[in-house]
Scaffold this active site. Structure first.
Site, short mmCIF file in Angstrom:
data_model
loop_
_atom_site.label_atom_id
_atom_site.label_comp_id
_atom_site.label_asym_id
_atom_site.label_seq_id
_atom_site.Cartn_x
_atom_site.Cartn_y
_atom_site.Cartn_z
N CYS A 86 2.23 -12.67 0.50
CA CYS A 86 1.42 -13.86 0.20
C CYS A 86 2.27 -14.99 -0.36
O CYS A 86 1.87 -16.15 -0.33
CB CYS A 86 0.32 -13.50 -0.80
SG CYS A 86 -0.77 -12.17 -0.25
N ALA A 141 0.83 -1.21 0.00
CA ALA A 141 0.00 0.00 0.00
C ALA A 141 0.86 1.26 0.00
O ALA A 141 0.61 2.19 -0.77
CB ALA A 141 -0.95 -0.01 1.20
#
Length: 464
Positions: free
Chosen positions: A54, A21
């Site tokens: 991830c 982000a």
């Protein structure tokens, strides 16, 4: 008498957090405004930027061979784009009134203040680490950042024994259990719930349970961990539950994550029920015109339930960053919300979900019907067809789709995207039955499994 014109000072955008982000926001703002107009300073307390958290279980498990394969953009590459990126530097305080942040160099200990005109908070999330004896012992690992992944691999390299205990059976727990099996460890998963994957209903989680046992993983449900025991060397040697003791040479925490919002809380910024920052549609922190927040430290609107949720996923973080960077750079963008889509796997078993589970629907007061169907990934006569289970929830009377869960082999997980689009569009299960999906025997039966479930759900809600 002539006077020389003084150029106005460039605005300064300060970004706290150098992963998805934060650096997406910085990069997007830089695309819109050059260094003469917008100075960008970013702080990252770790050693890495713009990486795929991830992907860490697949790196630990050996599917991804090199750590750097998970890094999308290095600190040097960000600096080449005129972003003043300060690594190994932790922001320790936000002074809202003074529009400045205090940061500490973690290697040298020096502290300094940096002023801002605009601020982005992208502090991510931290692994849940229960407060109990032994949880901070060497050999006990959370897995959230690339630094965490490196620490775990270093620990595995030093560990002589081959017994691993994973605490928790959510996405991270299940993926790390498979990674450790691939590394040759004997793995026990301790799960406090009735079945693994609490993001699924228990009847669907049971399918995951069977698959994990098929891999040789020992799955223990209804297991409440009470403490971690250490040996004479101080390292972990066992995990204790209310009923038993499980020997362990390494322990991985897969209990979940919480928003890392201690800075925001200390600064008096608004937090939600899940302790994540609350923002408006433009990702501005509510009540603060010049502060934005995104990624794993915020709560987002669930478009199905209408409530705020905390969902830590790289897809959302990157979208948040794009929205924030556009707005901070003088443009306009919004992030409308999510429907809660997630996919994972255990070996060749694919797991997918979107929308609401039964308990979610009950909690928000929705009345619904639930159906479960068995189908195949391809036409039954085509080689390689494998079984697939689809569960679907639809609202009574209206027939509105509320949620879908899918467990199966190849071709199962990404089918959930059909349901994700249907949820976003507010389709009923009746409308779904008419969707013009791609068909050929190598890809699907004549009636796709999702549509078979929609037909059954439509028939069930119709009389109601």
């Amino acid at each position: 008498m002539s006077m020389s014109r003084v150029s106005p000072r460039a605005e300064r955008l300060v970004v706290i957090g150098g992963d998805a982000a934060g650096m997406s926001a910085a990069s997007q703002a830089r695309r819109l405004r050059g260094p003469d107009e917008l100075e960008i300073v970013a702080f990252e307390r770790g050693h890495f930027t713009s990486y795929s958290a991830c992907g860490i279980p697949y790196w630990v498990g050996g599917d991804v061979t090199e750590r750097d394969q998970l890094i999308a953009r290095t600190p040097g590459e960000h600096r080449e784009r005129a972003i003043d990126l300060r690594m190994r530097t932790e922001v320790t305080e936000i002074d809202i009134a003074g529009q400045r942040v205090r940061a500490r160099d973690l290697d040298r200990g020096a502290e300094s203040w940096t002023s801002y005109d605009k601020l982005v908070i992208a502090t991510g999330a931290r692994p849940v680490r229960p407060e109990m004896p032994g949880m901070d012992a060497p050999g006990v690992h959370g897995v959230q950042t690339l630094d965490d992944g490196q620490a775990l691999l270093d620990s595995l390299a030093r560990t002589r024994g081959r017994r691993a205990v994973v605490v928790g059976a959510g996405y991270i727990g299940v993926e790390m259990a498979e990674a450790l099996i691939n590394r040759g460890y004997g793995v026990t998963v301790l799960n406090r719930g009735k079945e693994p994957m609490s993001t699924l209903d228990p009847d669907m989680g049971r399918l995951v349970h069977r698959a994990m046992e098929g891999l040789g993983i020992t799955m223990v449900n209804d297991a409440e961990v009470t403490k971690v025991l250490t040996g004479d060397d101080g390292r972990v040697r066992a995990v204790v539950t209310e009923d038993a003791e499980y020997p362990a040479d390494v322990v991985v925490l897969g209990i979940g994550v919480r928003p890392e919002t201690s800075l925001a809380r200390a600064a008096g910024l608004p937090l939600g029920h899940h302790h994540g920052l609350l923002t408006d549609l433009a990702m501005r922190v509510r009540g603060h015109e010049n502060i934005w927040a995104g990624g794993d430290c915020v709560e987002v609107l669930d478009l199905v339930s209408g409530q705020e949720r905390h969902i830590a996923l790289g897809t959302h973080a990157n979208k948040h960053g794009q929205v924030i960077g556009t707005n901070a750079g003088g443009g306009y963008a919004t992030f409308p919300g999510v429907v809660g889509t997630a996919v994972s796997k255990v070996c060749d078993l694919e797991i997918a979900r979107t929308g609401l589970r039964e308990k979610d629907a009950h909690r928000v007061g929705l009345r619904f019907e639930a159906v479960t169907i068995e189908s195949t990934s391809r036409a039954g006569y085509y080689p390689g067809a494998s079984p697939m289970t689809v569960k679907m929830l639809a609202e009574r009377r209206t027939g509105r789709l509320l949620g879908v869960q899918i467990v199966g082999r190849e071709g199962a997980a990404k089918r959930v995207d059909i349901a994700a689009v249907a949820l976003t569009a507010g389709l009923t299960v009746e409308q779904m039955t008419a969707l013009d999906l791609g068909y050929a025997p190598p890809f699907s039966p004549v009636w796709d499994p999702v549509l078979v479930a929609a037909r059954k759900a439509a028939a069930k809600v119709r009389p109601a």
